[in-house]
Structure formats: C-alpha cells, structure tokens
Write an enzyme that holds these catalytic residues in place. Structure first.
Site, mmCIF file in Angstrom:
data_model
loop_
_atom_site.group_PDB
_atom_site.id
_atom_site.type_symbol
_atom_site.label_atom_id
_atom_site.label_comp_id
_atom_site.label_asym_id
_atom_site.label_seq_id
_atom_site.Cartn_x
_atom_site.Cartn_y
_atom_site.Cartn_z
ATOM 1 C CB VAL A 26 1.025 -1.457 9.106
ATOM 2 C CG1 VAL A 26 0.635 -0.448 7.920
ATOM 3 C CG2 VAL A 26 2.524 -1.774 8.932
ATOM 4 C CG ASP A 45 -6.066 -8.626 14.155
ATOM 5 O OD1 ASP A 45 -5.350 -7.863 13.546
ATOM 6 O OD2 ASP A 45 -5.864 -9.885 14.340
ATOM 7 C CB THR A 100 4.096 -9.670 3.022
ATOM 8 O OG1 THR A 100 4.660 -8.641 3.366
ATOM 9 C CG2 THR A 100 2.923 -9.438 2.543
ATOM 10 C CB THR A 137 6.319 -5.112 1.769
ATOM 11 O OG1 THR A 137 6.297 -3.879 2.649
ATOM 12 C CG2 THR A 137 7.542 -4.855 1.143
ATOM 13 C CB CYS A 277 11.026 -3.700 6.682
ATOM 14 S SG CYS A 277 9.676 -3.333 7.470
#
Ligand code: SAJ
Length: 453
Positions: A26, A45, A100, A137, A277
């Site tokens: 992302v 990063d 996440t 998320t 996801c």
C-alpha cells in the site's frame, strides 16, 4: 510544518510534503502516486533491503503496480529513508501504512501501528499540528486507543501538536483497475476543517470520489465492515458448496440460476479464503464487538465456515482417492497454485497451506506448482515442482489458484505426467465438460461426485 488555515492553498500549490511510513503493497504505490501528483514525498521503511531496492529504482514487493514507476533517488521531491525521525520534520502530513495482522490466537496485532505512531510522535515538532493519518485496516477505536496514550506520554495534544485522522487504504493487489489512484476514499477526523483539507489532498491521488465521513471511528468502521461483508458473502456460497452436493445439486448451477435475480450478489465457492484482508479483518470487528459485550455471531460463524473450507476439501479429496482404490498412505496430489489469489505471487493466509497440512495428516503427498511463487515461498512440507519437467506422478490435480497459466493450460501435456487424468477444480473456473470429453475424471468444490469410481 503541519496544518494551518492556508493548508488547502498549499495543497493546490503542491507546497506541502507528505510522509509515508511503511513502503509495502500500500505505502509504496501511495508514495509514488503523491509524487506523480506533484508533491514532495518522504518515504520510510524499517527494512534496509526495501529502502535500498527503492533507491535503486528496483521493485521490492513484486507488486506489478509499481513496476518501472519508482522515481530516481536524486529527485529532491523523492526521499526514501529508514529513519522516521529524519523524515518527520520535513512533513506536513504523515500517512501510516503499516501491516495490521492477527496473532496466532486470532487476535488483532496492533504493534506495527503503535510503534509507527511512537516513531512519528517522537519526532514531531510541538505546536506544528502535523497531520498524522492512519491508513491501515483496523477496527473502530484503534486510532484513539493506540495513539492517544502515546501522545499523552509525550505531552503532545491532538489539535495542537498533531491532527489525527483515518483514511482506510482500499488497495487491491494485482488489480490494476483498483490501484491507489483509482479507488474511492473516505476520511475521518475529529476536525471537519482538517478532514476536508485531507479530502482536497487525496483528490490529487485518486480519480474517484473522496469524502469526509465524520469522526475517525466512522471511517475505521466502514473499512473493516467492507471486508467483513465480503467474508460473510463468500462464507454463504462456501456453506452452500457443502450442502448442495448432498442434494445431488451442483452449487454453481444453483448460483447461476439465482444470479438472474437483479439484486442477487454472485460469489464463488472455493478451497478457502486467503489474503491479508478478508480472512483477517473480521477478527478485528469480532474483537471490538467483544470489547463492548455484543456478540458478533454471524461474523464469527462466517469466519468459521471459510476457515474450515480447506478441511472440508481435504475430506472430499481423500474420499476421491479412496474410492479410486488408491491405498492409504500412497495418495499423491498436485496443487495447481499456492498464492491466495490469481495473478499475484502472494502466499499470505493462503488456504493452500491448511489444505496441504490436512492432506499430509492423511499421509497424502502434496506437490505444488505455482508459476508466481518460488520454492523459497513454499513451506518445506510440500514439494515444489514444475510438472512439465519434474517427476510428480500425482493421482489428482487440485486447482487452488485461478492463475491465467492454468486457465490456458495444455491439459494433454499435464495428463501425460499424471498417474491418472483426474482434476478437482477448487475455484470453479475450469471447463469441466471439455476436460471430461478428453478423458479427465472431473471433480469440483460444490459439485456432486458423479464420475465413475
Ligand atoms: N474468494 C472466494 N470467493 C469469492 C471471492 C474471493 O473464495 O467469490 C477468495 C479468493 O480466492 C481469495 C480471498 O477470497 O483467496 C480474498 O479474495 P479478494 O478478491 O477479496 O482479494 P483481496 O484479499 O486482495 O481483497 C482485496 C480487498 N481490498 C482491500 O482491502 C483494499 C477487498 O476489500 C476487495 O473487495 C477485494 O480486494 C476485491 O475487490 O478484489
């Protein structure tokens, strides 16, 4: 550096700098997108490898969306570093795009979000109202629960030193039609003024609708239920794929018939639900519901259906081998695919893994052919093969991932490498009639076992 009344004008003039923490599937496309839209970008990063790849204009994720699009490290608008503290002082807005995941016991793992927030807050200039946007998320309340205590520890105040906001990423790996520049976004923020200014900024990233939806928790909740809804819809067809064969009905025939109704939403049964996801986000919602004492019964049940799909398929395959007189302990299966979705080489949460484990527990040997993954991406309890060259003598081929390579497969050539021409379509994408007419025994998820035994 940060939000002020002139922020909208600064956005139009591209005079603001945007930090992106976490340059994965992302973050990296997001950084490139804002760079291409004319903004100065600071990408961070923790991985030295990722930073050195990007600074060499090499794609660190394998995601086709960034191939050949990484700007040159010498461009003053493109700054990539491993040090959050180096980037933050230059940035008016910081987007946090870190993973996440869930833990082994299926609980939300917010450590990446917490740590990234701490690194940002340690470096933010007091009184700057630096905007810090979480994109990962989560479930409703995470931004406040995870970051506000860290602000308090540092004597920082939301609305004075920082402006917290939430804008969920809606990135679909391997789907160029839904990259970061083509998806609608929602922005949640306790300050409507800051929220609307973020809308103005994100409108330079995506060509689709961007809107302010109110406080942070509204945006957090909208993202997680998007994926919860998808998991539930898939669970319905997976449950039907277990029921209808017992009624001597093919679930795909029933779903095709039902799809003629204007508001029937078509999903496809499969060997399971993978990715970072869909099989993950429901656990966030379940946790939050549990926190407030309201059981998420449907969400939990749907998750259980999808999570146990591999075990169901393993039982069916064992039955097929048994009824074809293949002695226990001698069955051999060839997986066509391992990746969780077609067109990408992404093994995260792939149902192939629990399915392979379930077959192994039945002393059935598993070979895997996935053109999008290397041997190093596969666990050591399966044998990585290219059946066109490597001996595998499998009793049945199981389609796990609907890669284009398998949709265009030379089935005669594959058949010649098999012990028997037997195929199980785990994604309901093969032309089983055509295969049957060329001598293949055909089986599929949700289809009654009809073929001659
Ligand atoms: N799957 C089924 N049956 C279906 C659809 C999917 O079994 O009818 C399986 C897939 O094989 C895969 C898993 O579910 O193993 C997830 O598939 P997915 O198409 O949802 O792919 P993801 O995980 O990459 O989901 C992403 C999500 N995007 C974001 O979170 C930003 C999701 O919200 C999107 O809806 C989805 O892409 C999409 O639209 O393709």
């Amino acid at each position: 550096m940060g939000w002020n009344e002139a922020f909208t004008k600064s956005v139009e003039e591209r005079s603001i700098s945007i930090g992106i923490i976490g340059l994965g599937y992302v973050g990296l496309p997001t950084a490139i997108g804002f760079f291409d839209a004319g903004f100065t970008v600071w990408g961070v990063d923790i991985s030295e490898r990722t930073v050195s790849y990007i600074n060499a204009q090499k794609n660190p994720t394998g995601d086709p969306e960034v191939e050949g699009l990484i700007p040159h490290a010498s461009d003053p608008r493109w700054n990539i570093t491993t040090k959050t503290q180096e980037a933050v002082p230059h940035c008016d807005v910081i987007l946090v795009t870190v993973p996440t995941p869930i833990t082994e016991d299926l609980k939300p793992d917010l450590s990446y979000v917490r740590n990234a927030g701490c690194d940002v807050f340690n470096a933010v200039e007091r009184g700057s109202r630096t905007i810090v946007v979480l994109e990962s998320t989560v479930y409703p309340g995470v931004t406040a629960q995870t970051w506000l205590p860290e602000l308090e520890k540092r004597g920082l105040v939301n609305g004075v030193d920082v402006e917290l906001a939430y804008c969920p990423e809606r990135f679909n790996p391997g789907d160029p039609a839904h990259g970061v520049r083509q998806v609608a976004r929602v922005v949640g923020c306790s300050s409507e003024e800051v929220g609307q200014d973020l809308v103005a900024m994100y409108r330079h990233l995506t060509s689709e609708d961007v809107r302010y939806v109110g406080k942070i928790e509204v945006a957090e909740a909208s993202k997680v239920i998007e994926n919860v809804q998808r998991d539930i819809n898939i669970a319905l067809v997976n449950e039907l794929a277990r029921i209808f064969p017992e009624l001597d009905l093919d679930v795909e025939d029933v779903l095709d018939a039902a799809s003629t109704k204007w508001n029937f939403h078509r999903y496809t049964p499969g060997v399971g639900v993978g990715g970072h996801c869909i099989p993950v986000d429901p656990y966030y919602m379940m946790q939050r519901a549990q926190d407030v004492g309201v059981p998420a019964e449907l969400i939990t049940a749907a998750r259980a259906v999808n999570r146990t799909m591999p075990q169901h398929v393993a039982q069916v395959i064992e039955k097929i081998l048994y009824t074809n007189h293949i002695p226990a302990g001698q069955g051999r299966v060839l997986f066509l695919g391992w990746s969780y979705k077609p067109g990408v080489g992404d093994p995260r949460e792939t149902p192939a893994e629990p399915l392979a484990k379930a077959l192994q527990s039945r002393n059935i040997h598993v070979s895997v052919w996935d053109p999008h993954l290397g041997e190093q991406d596969l666990p050591d309890f399966v044998q990585s093969v290219n059946p066109m060259y490597d001996e595998h003598t499998s009793d049945i081929a199981v389609l796990i991932t609907a890669h284009q390579e398998f949709l265009n497969l030379d089935w005669e050539a594959l058949g010649a490498t098999m012990k028997a021409k037997r195929v199980y379509d785990g994604r309901r994408v093969l032309d089983l009639d055509r295969l049957a007419s060329s001598g293949w025994e055909t089986f599929a998820v949700g289809m009654p076992i009809r073929n001659s035994m």
